[in-house]
Motif scaffolding. Structure first.
Motif, PDB file in Angstrom:
ATOM      1  N   UNK A  38      -7.042 -29.748   4.450  1.00 46.72           N
ATOM      2  CA  UNK A  38      -6.896 -28.898   5.634  1.00 46.72           C
ATOM      3  C   UNK A  38      -5.487 -29.019   6.208  1.00 46.72           C
ATOM      4  N   UNK A  39      -4.965 -30.226   6.249  1.00 44.09           N
ATOM      5  CA  UNK A  39      -3.599 -30.418   6.763  1.00 44.09           C
ATOM      6  C   UNK A  39      -2.581 -29.714   5.879  1.00 44.09           C
ATOM      7  N   UNK A  40      -2.756 -29.828   4.561  1.00 41.26           N
ATOM      8  CA  UNK A  40      -1.834 -29.158   3.636  1.00 41.26           C
ATOM      9  C   UNK A  40      -1.901 -27.648   3.825  1.00 41.26           C
ATOM     10  N   UNK A  41      -3.104 -27.134   3.943  1.00 40.23           N
ATOM     11  CA  UNK A  41      -3.297 -25.698   4.136  1.00 40.23           C
ATOM     12  C   UNK A  41      -2.619 -25.228   5.413  1.00 40.23           C
ATOM     13  N   UNK A  42      -2.832 -25.955   6.493  1.00 40.60           N
ATOM     14  CA  UNK A  42      -2.254 -25.555   7.777  1.00 40.60           C
ATOM     15  C   UNK A  42      -0.741 -25.767   7.820  1.00 40.60           C
ATOM     16  N   UNK A  43      -0.234 -26.653   6.975  1.00 38.59           N
ATOM     17  CA  UNK A  43       1.221 -26.869   6.935  1.00 38.59           C
ATOM     18  C   UNK A  43       1.955 -25.663   6.351  1.00 38.59           C
ATOM     19  N   UNK A  44       1.232 -24.785   5.698  1.00 38.81           N
ATOM     20  CA  UNK A  44       1.846 -23.568   5.154  1.00 38.81           C
ATOM     21  C   UNK A  44       2.396 -22.673   6.255  1.00 38.81           C
ATOM     22  N   UNK A  45       1.976 -22.907   7.491  1.00 37.09           N
ATOM     23  CA  UNK A  45       2.486 -22.115   8.613  1.00 37.09           C
ATOM     24  C   UNK A  45       3.991 -22.295   8.796  1.00 37.09           C
ATOM     25  N   UNK A  46       4.549 -23.351   8.235  1.00 35.97           N
ATOM     26  CA  UNK A  46       6.002 -23.553   8.303  1.00 35.97           C
ATOM     27  C   UNK A  46       6.741 -22.500   7.480  1.00 35.97           C
ATOM     28  N   UNK A  47       6.041 -21.937   6.477  1.00 30.58           N
ATOM     29  CA  UNK A  47       6.685 -21.031   5.530  1.00 30.58           C
ATOM     30  C   UNK A  47       6.130 -19.610   5.544  1.00 30.58           C
ATOM     31  N   UNK A  48       4.888 -19.445   5.975  1.00 29.24           N
ATOM     32  CA  UNK A  48       4.221 -18.137   5.926  1.00 29.24           C
ATOM     33  C   UNK A  48       3.576 -17.840   7.265  1.00 29.24           C
ATOM     34  N   UNK A  49       3.443 -16.543   7.561  1.00 27.07           N
ATOM     35  CA  UNK A  49       2.762 -16.177   8.800  1.00 27.07           C
ATOM     36  C   UNK A  49       1.247 -16.285   8.615  1.00 27.07           C
ATOM     37  N   UNK A  50       0.546 -16.284   9.738  1.00 28.35           N
ATOM     38  CA  UNK A  50      -0.908 -16.477   9.722  1.00 28.35           C
ATOM     39  C   UNK A  50      -1.639 -15.408   8.912  1.00 28.35           C
ATOM     40  N   UNK A  51      -1.149 -14.183   8.972  1.00 33.25           N
ATOM     41  CA  UNK A  51      -1.806 -13.092   8.245  1.00 33.25           C
ATOM     42  C   UNK A  51      -1.783 -13.348   6.741  1.00 33.25           C
ATOM     43  N   UNK A  52      -0.663 -13.825   6.235  1.00 34.63           N
ATOM     44  CA  UNK A  52      -0.561 -14.099   4.794  1.00 34.63           C
ATOM     45  C   UNK A  52      -1.441 -15.281   4.394  1.00 34.63           C
ATOM     46  N   UNK A  53      -1.460 -16.316   5.209  1.00 40.52           N
ATOM     47  CA  UNK A  53      -2.299 -17.483   4.894  1.00 40.52           C
ATOM     48  C   UNK A  53      -3.763 -17.086   4.901  1.00 40.52           C
ATOM     49  N   UNK A  54      -4.165 -16.300   5.890  1.00 40.51           N
ATOM     50  CA  UNK A  54      -5.555 -15.854   5.968  1.00 40.51           C
ATOM     51  C   UNK A  54      -5.897 -14.963   4.768  1.00 40.51           C
TER      52      UNK A  54
END
Length: 126
Positions: free
Chosen positions: A55-71
């Motif tokens: 979960x931490x790794x997944x949420x750390x993607x916010x440093x590089x991608x916007x929420x829409x792309x992660x979702x």
């Protein structure tokens, strides 16, 4: 198994919530598919620390991608059988989250005829 049942076994943070509960609430803010992906990790029965680390790794993607792309990446990943950080990362790196899911679903469903690849009973006589 759900977030609440697993998080009761994890030591609470000073705020009174477990790490997993905090991560789940953060995932909800990113998007519904991110939260669903976290629930999928829980439902697979992974060890608690592996779920938290994922979960931490997944949420750390916010440093590089916007929420829409992660979702969007999580939505696509939920259709597959693998459930790990690498899946999400590869979807984002290859921009697969930008391709509408519906177009991929229909592209793979081409039919070639009713029985083109079926053999008749005569093929199985011994």
């Amino acid at each position: 198994m759900d977030i609440k049942s697993i998080s009761t076994r994890i030591s609470p943070t000073p705020s009174g919530l477990s790490d997993l509960q905090n991560l789940y609430e953060h995932a909800l803010q990113v998007g519904p598919s991110v939260a669903a992906y976290l629930l999928k990790l829980v439902s697979l029965g992974y060890m608690e620390q592996r779920i938290i680390d994922g979960a931490r790794a997944l949420l750390s993607l916010q440093k590089f991608y916007d929420n829409k792309r992660i979702d969007g990446a999580c939505e696509r990943a939920l259709m597959g059988s693998k459930c790990n950080f690498e899946v999400i990362k590869n979807i984002l790196l290859n921009n697969m989250d930008r391709i509408p899911i519906k177009s991929i679903m229909t592209a793979g469903n081409k039919t070639t005829g009713d029985t083109e690849y079926l053999r008749g009973s005569e093929s199985f006589n011994l």
